[in-house]
Design a protein around this motif. Structure first.
Motif, PDB file in Angstrom:
ATOM      1  N   SER A 122      30.517  26.977   0.100  1.00  0.00           N
ATOM      2  CA  SER A 122      29.135  27.073   0.583  1.00  0.00           C
ATOM      3  C   SER A 122      28.157  26.564  -0.473  1.00  0.00           C
ATOM      4  O   SER A 122      28.068  27.104  -1.577  1.00  0.00           O
ATOM      5  N   GLN A 123      27.458  25.509  -0.103  1.00  0.00           N
ATOM      6  CA  GLN A 123      26.428  24.994  -1.001  1.00  0.00           C
ATOM      7  C   GLN A 123      25.249  25.973  -1.112  1.00  0.00           C
ATOM      8  O   GLN A 123      24.636  26.083  -2.163  1.00  0.00           O
ATOM      9  N   PHE A 124      24.962  26.666  -0.013  1.00  0.00           N
ATOM     10  CA  PHE A 124      23.843  27.609  -0.014  1.00  0.00           C
ATOM     11  C   PHE A 124      24.045  28.711  -1.050  1.00  0.00           C
ATOM     12  O   PHE A 124      23.165  29.020  -1.849  1.00  0.00           O
ATOM     13  N   ILE A 125      25.241  29.330  -1.017  1.00  0.00           N
ATOM     14  CA  ILE A 125      25.495  30.446  -1.920  1.00  0.00           C
ATOM     15  C   ILE A 125      25.537  29.974  -3.366  1.00  0.00           C
ATOM     16  O   ILE A 125      25.074  30.674  -4.279  1.00  0.00           O
ATOM     17  N   ARG A 126      26.073  28.768  -3.579  1.00  0.00           N
ATOM     18  CA  ARG A 126      26.111  28.230  -4.932  1.00  0.00           C
ATOM     19  C   ARG A 126      24.684  28.090  -5.482  1.00  0.00           C
ATOM     20  O   ARG A 126      24.390  28.520  -6.600  1.00  0.00           O
ATOM     21  N   GLU A 127      23.802  27.508  -4.664  1.00  0.00           N
ATOM     22  CA  GLU A 127      22.432  27.319  -5.133  1.00  0.00           C
ATOM     23  C   GLU A 127      21.701  28.659  -5.289  1.00  0.00           C
ATOM     24  O   GLU A 127      20.923  28.846  -6.218  1.00  0.00           O
ATOM     25  N   PHE A 128      21.962  29.569  -4.360  1.00  0.00           N
ATOM     26  CA  PHE A 128      21.306  30.876  -4.441  1.00  0.00           C
ATOM     27  C   PHE A 128      21.729  31.604  -5.714  1.00  0.00           C
ATOM     28  O   PHE A 128      20.914  32.195  -6.424  1.00  0.00           O
ATOM     29  N   TRP A 129      23.045  31.556  -6.019  1.00  0.00           N
ATOM     30  CA  TRP A 129      23.555  32.278  -7.198  1.00  0.00           C
ATOM     31  C   TRP A 129      22.952  31.702  -8.483  1.00  0.00           C
ATOM     32  O   TRP A 129      22.526  32.445  -9.366  1.00  0.00           O
ATOM     33  N   GLU A 130      22.897  30.414  -8.573  1.00  0.00           N
ATOM     34  CA  GLU A 130      22.316  29.777  -9.751  1.00  0.00           C
ATOM     35  C   GLU A 130      20.815  30.070  -9.850  1.00  0.00           C
ATOM     36  O   GLU A 130      20.268  30.202 -10.947  1.00  0.00           O
ATOM     37  N   TYR A 131      20.151  30.193  -8.694  1.00  0.00           N
ATOM     38  CA  TYR A 131      18.698  30.476  -8.672  1.00  0.00           C
ATOM     39  C   TYR A 131      18.416  31.913  -9.138  1.00  0.00           C
ATOM     40  O   TYR A 131      17.504  32.152  -9.927  1.00  0.00           O
ATOM     41  N   ILE A 132      19.238  32.851  -8.679  1.00  0.00           N
ATOM     42  CA  ILE A 132      18.982  34.250  -9.004  1.00  0.00           C
ATOM     43  C   ILE A 132      19.335  34.548 -10.461  1.00  0.00           C
ATOM     44  O   ILE A 132      18.554  35.192 -11.189  1.00  0.00           O
ATOM     45  N   PHE A 133      20.501  34.095 -10.930  1.00  0.00           N
ATOM     46  CA  PHE A 133      20.974  34.470 -12.265  1.00  0.00           C
ATOM     47  C   PHE A 133      20.690  33.406 -13.319  1.00  0.00           C
ATOM     48  O   PHE A 133      21.032  33.598 -14.492  1.00  0.00           O
ATOM     49  N   GLU A 134      20.085  32.283 -12.907  1.00  0.00           N
ATOM     50  CA  GLU A 134      19.705  31.228 -13.839  1.00  0.00           C
ATOM     51  C   GLU A 134      20.892  30.795 -14.708  1.00  0.00           C
ATOM     52  O   GLU A 134      20.814  30.716 -15.949  1.00  0.00           O
ATOM     53  N   CYS A 135      22.002  30.589 -14.032  1.00  0.00           N
ATOM     54  CA  CYS A 135      23.195  30.089 -14.703  1.00  0.00           C
ATOM     55  C   CYS A 135      23.885  29.096 -13.771  1.00  0.00           C
ATOM     56  O   CYS A 135      23.594  29.065 -12.573  1.00  0.00           O
ATOM     57  N   SER A 136      24.790  28.311 -14.317  1.00  0.00           N
ATOM     58  CA  SER A 136      25.469  27.317 -13.498  1.00  0.00           C
ATOM     59  C   SER A 136      26.921  27.727 -13.270  1.00  0.00           C
ATOM     60  O   SER A 136      27.601  28.195 -14.175  1.00  0.00           O
ATOM     61  N   LEU A 137      27.345  27.550 -12.039  1.00  0.00           N
ATOM     62  CA  LEU A 137      28.726  27.843 -11.686  1.00  0.00           C
ATOM     63  C   LEU A 137      29.613  26.665 -12.050  1.00  0.00           C
ATOM     64  O   LEU A 137      29.135  25.579 -12.405  1.00  0.00           O
ATOM     65  N   ALA A 138      30.909  26.888 -11.927  1.00  0.00           N
ATOM     66  CA  ALA A 138      31.865  25.807 -12.207  1.00  0.00           C
ATOM     67  C   ALA A 138      31.632  24.664 -11.239  1.00  0.00           C
ATOM     68  O   ALA A 138      31.284  24.869 -10.080  1.00  0.00           O
TER      69      ALA A 138
END
Length: 809
Positions: free
Chosen positions: A305-321
């Motif tokens: 899910s692109q949505f959840i990836r972007e949401f997670w990075e937006y909330i925690f200000e970190c980048s996923l793998a």
């Protein structure tokens, strides 16, 4: 368990462009509200799939399409219509699997794709698109919504401004279908409620700066204190900031549901001027389990899910793998939403989220009804579910949610309209506090559809602002409306002399009933004062006293004459006629009492007849006293035998004969047209005169004329006898008394005619008393004075004087 070969597609603006360009660019940010809507749909689908009572042995899947630009929206519609396999997130696969579409949150985007897929009979259920234009079944044959139409909201806003008495307001909207249609519906409803629109302006956030400047300049020049803003939070943000820069901060805002509860407003410049705003939103609800679902969200649940990836990075200000964003630090993997408080995890104010929840359940109930009917019929249960079939059953759904809300659609796909009225209490950094202060229910009576509790307004004293073109006309005045001005701009003029208005802003004054008159403020009719000569007022008391004084003097003289009835002066003045005259004078004094007091049927008949008869009796006595005096001196001539025709019997018969004629006149008067009590409302406008109407004027003139005839005859005879040679000339006193009598009654006529109200009666009583006193004082007082104080003159010799003859008459 079977997987339904039918599912839901969510068309959502999860990503928003910053510059409204192509959504594939990186100049986009995640829309937290839209992402929350998407997760609510997923939660509702999971809840339904776990529910054995709803769609047993079947599972619903979903697709999520991003539609942040109009081109993407149309592309999503085409994808749904032809069954292509493009989507950004989902659990359904295979062409044509989406048989119902949820979304979009905006009216304009919803119109864009609903117009396309509606031709393919794919049902569209929106949780946020409120434009009334979407109720057009010809253009949008498959559209449904779980939020009330703007037509209801516009009418509710019109009733709200009317409730506060804001009859002079400004209207501002954005230029899309939502704003233009919504504000036009509001203006129409406001006009029906009697509210006037001072100005209407529209602009777009992405439009030219000159349009916004024009709006600000219009607001600055206006006199209204209330702005009705029918637009999205984006336009409100820029408008509030611009008004704040221009120090236009003392306005009361009334907002539509698209911005009034949007917490993002608190981050904007000038948001403080929005404190105190009022607006209607859909009712708040509680969805058990939703908060846990939102807080348990993790990228590992939806690795693609692109949505959840972007949401997670937006909330925690970190980048996923595998993230393309290399500027942020890498996520540690222990990040969790359990201890994060954001708009996404906040479930304390679920309004539009609840609409998403109801939308999912509406489609699920339609599918359940469709599958149940297939199971109960001989049709093939393995046939794929078509969108047109879901559309038919969606129109018939009628169920209660777990929160006790009824969900059903009318023939235009609209849900039952009911709103909560919210008030923005405060604005802080990223926090906007709102409170429910009332509600709107169109099923209630007209005047009770808007219910209010305590609220906070923008001004520091928290008083309801006054926003009118003209101040209200108070009772006692009426409005004058000019054709060249709005109906709310008018002048106030006082009602006419005999008119009132008992309501504020009355268009007309009306005349009081005949027995009523306006009060000093001309706002109600009061009974007119009634006027008559009463015994309790000063004038009545004075006249009554003179009446009794005259009666007392008459009786006193009567007593003196009776005591000295054998004295020469009493005998020389025809004692029998004198006693009869004194009796008639006492009646004359007493009859004046019948003129005082409230007129009644008996008093009206008595006062004029008693006066007429007693005065005729009185004048008849004086007349015969005069005739006897004349005849007595004529009898002194040699060979005259005239006195035998004027003896006591003849005198009595003549007096009673003359009186009997007056009695006949009065009987005819009372028989034909007697006097009667009358309420005279013609002489004075504000006073009712209680009087005795004469009835027959001919009867009155005949009775009064007969008295005048006798008085004139008596005066003439007394005048001829005024120089008869005796020491006590009776004729002189009679002449003087009749002169007073005639003078009084001649002056009485113009005074009677010109005197108003109770003074008319007072003049008549005065004439009666004056003439009675004139007769009493002129005829009897000189004799009483001689009897009591000059007894030496009370001798036969003195009375005989030069005549040397004993006259008995």
């Amino acid at each position: 368990m079977d997987i339904l070969r039918a599912g839901m597609a969510l068309v959502s603006g999860v990503r928003q462009e910053i510059q409204y360009g192509n959504c594939t660019k990186r100049e986009t940010v995640l829309n937290e509200r839209e992402f929350k809507f998407a997760q609510t749909m997923i939660f509702a689908i999971h809840e339904i799939n776990k529910n054995p009572g709803l769609l047993p042995r079947h599972t619903i899947g979903y697709k999520i399409y991003n539609a942040c630009g109009m081109s993407n929206i149309v592309m999503s519609a085409i994808v749904l219509a032809n069954g292509q396999k493009e989507q950004l997130d989902g659990t359904c696969s295979g062409p044509g699997s989406a048989t119902a579409v949820l979304g979009h949150s905006g009216s304009a985007p919803t119109m864009a794709f609903a117009r396309v897929i509606g031709r393919f009979q794919v049902p569209v259920v929106s949780h946020f698109a409120t434009c009334a234009c979407l109720s057009d079944r010809e253009e949008f044959p498959s559209f449904f919504r779980t939020i009330p139409s703007d037509e209801h909201q516009s009418r509710a806003l019109a009733k709200l401004v009317k409730h506060f008495g804001w009859m002079w307001v400004g209207a501002i909207s954005n230029l899309n279908a939502y704003g233009v249609n919504g504000i036009n519906a509001f203006i129409q409803a406001a006009v029906e409620e009697g509210v006037c629109i001072e100005y209407y302006e529209a602009f777009e956030q992405s439009g030219p700066a000159s349009a916004l400047d024009k709006v600000v300049e219009t607001v600055k020049r206006s006199t209204s204190k209330v702005i009705v803003a029918f637009m999205s939070h984006r336009e409100v943000t820029v408008l509030a900031a611009e008004l704040y820069k221009n120090n236009i901060t003392s306005l009361q805002w009334v907002g539509s549901d698209a911005w009034i509860s949007d917490s993002s407003l608190s981050d904007s410049e000038g948001s403080s001027i929005l404190v105190g705003s009022l607006g209607f939103v859909v009712s708040k609800a509680n969805i058990p389990g939703l908060e846990d679902h939102l807080r348990q969200l993790h990228p590992s649940q939806f690795p693609n899910s692109q949505f959840i990836r972007e949401f997670w990075e937006y909330i925690f200000e970190c980048s996923l793998a595998n993230s393309t964003n290399t500027e942020m630090k890498a996520c540690t993997g222990i990040e969790s939403l359990q201890n994060v408080d954001t708009y996404f995890t906040d479930v304390s104010d679920l309004r539009f989220v609840n609409n998403v929840y109801k939308s999912v359940y509406a489609v699920a109930h339609a599918l359940h009804a469709l599958i149940s009917e297939r199971r109960n019929s001989s049709s093939n249960n393995n046939q794929p579910i078509e969108s047109w079939q879901v559309l038919q059953y969606l129109q018939k759904v009628d169920f209660m949610t777990s929160q006790g809300e009824r969900v059903t659609f009318d023939e235009n796909g609209n849900i039952f309209a009911q709103y909560e009225l919210i008030n923005i209490q405060s604005m802080a950094s990223s926090i906007m506090h709102t409170t429910t202060v009332g509600f709107y229910d169109p099923t209630l009576p007209h005047d009770h559809q808007v219910q209010m509790t305590k609220f906070k307004l923008h001004n520091s004293v928290n008083q309801v602002p006054v926003s009118v073109c003209s101040d209200s006309c108070p009772p006692g005045q009426r409005k004058v409306i000019y054709k060249t001005k709005p109906v709310c701009c008018f002048d106030c003029i006082p009602c006419g002399e005999a008119e009132i208005s008992n309501a504020t802003d009355s268009l007309d004054c009306f005349t009081c009933p005949s027995e009523y008159w306006p009060n000093a403020n001309q706002d109600r009719c009061v009974l007119k004062d009634t006027e008559f000569l009463s015994f309790s007022e000063i004038m009545g008391i004075v006249l009554t006293c003179f009446c009794f004084i005259g009666t007392f003097l008459t009786l006193l003289i009567f007593a003196v004459f009776l005591r000295y009835r054998h004295s020469p002066i009493v005998r020389a003045n025809n004692s029998e006629l004198s006693f009869l005259l004194l009796f008639s004078l006492s009646l004359c004094f007493l009859c004046s009492l019948t003129f005082i007091g409230r007129p009644s049927e008996w008093s009206c008949m008595l006062r004029h007849t008693a006066f007429s008869i007693t005065f005729v009796l009185c004048i008849s006595c004086v007349l015969w006293k005069t005739i006897v005096v004349l005849m007595a001196f004529r009898a002194t001539l040699p060979g005259s035998n005239v006195m035998k025709w004027f003896g006591p019997v003849q005198q009595r018969l003549s007096v009673f004969g003359a009186t009997f004629i007056q009695v006949l006149i009065c009987i005819l008067w009372l028989t034909i047209d007697p006097p009667f009590p009358n309420r005279n409302m013609l002489y004075f406008k504000d006073i009712i005169i209680l009087e005795c109407n004469l009835g027959s004027h001919v009867g009155f003139c005949a009775a009064l004329g007969y008295i005048g005839l006798l008085a004139l005859l008596c005066f003439v005879l007394a005048f001829f006898a005024r120089k008869l040679p005796d020491n006590f000339n009776e004729a002189k006193f009679i002449t003087f008394s009749m002169l007073i009598f005639c003078a009084v009654w001649i002056t009485f006529i113009p005074a009677y005619v010109s005197s108003p109200g109770k003074f008319t009666v007072a003049v008549e009583i005065f004439a009666i008393l004056s003439s009675s006193y004139g007769l009493l004082l002129c005829i009897f007082v000189p004799k009483v004075f001689i009897i009591l104080f000059q007894s030496e003159k009370n001798t036969k010799r003195h009375i005989m004087g030069k005549t040397q003859k004993d006259i008995h008459y």
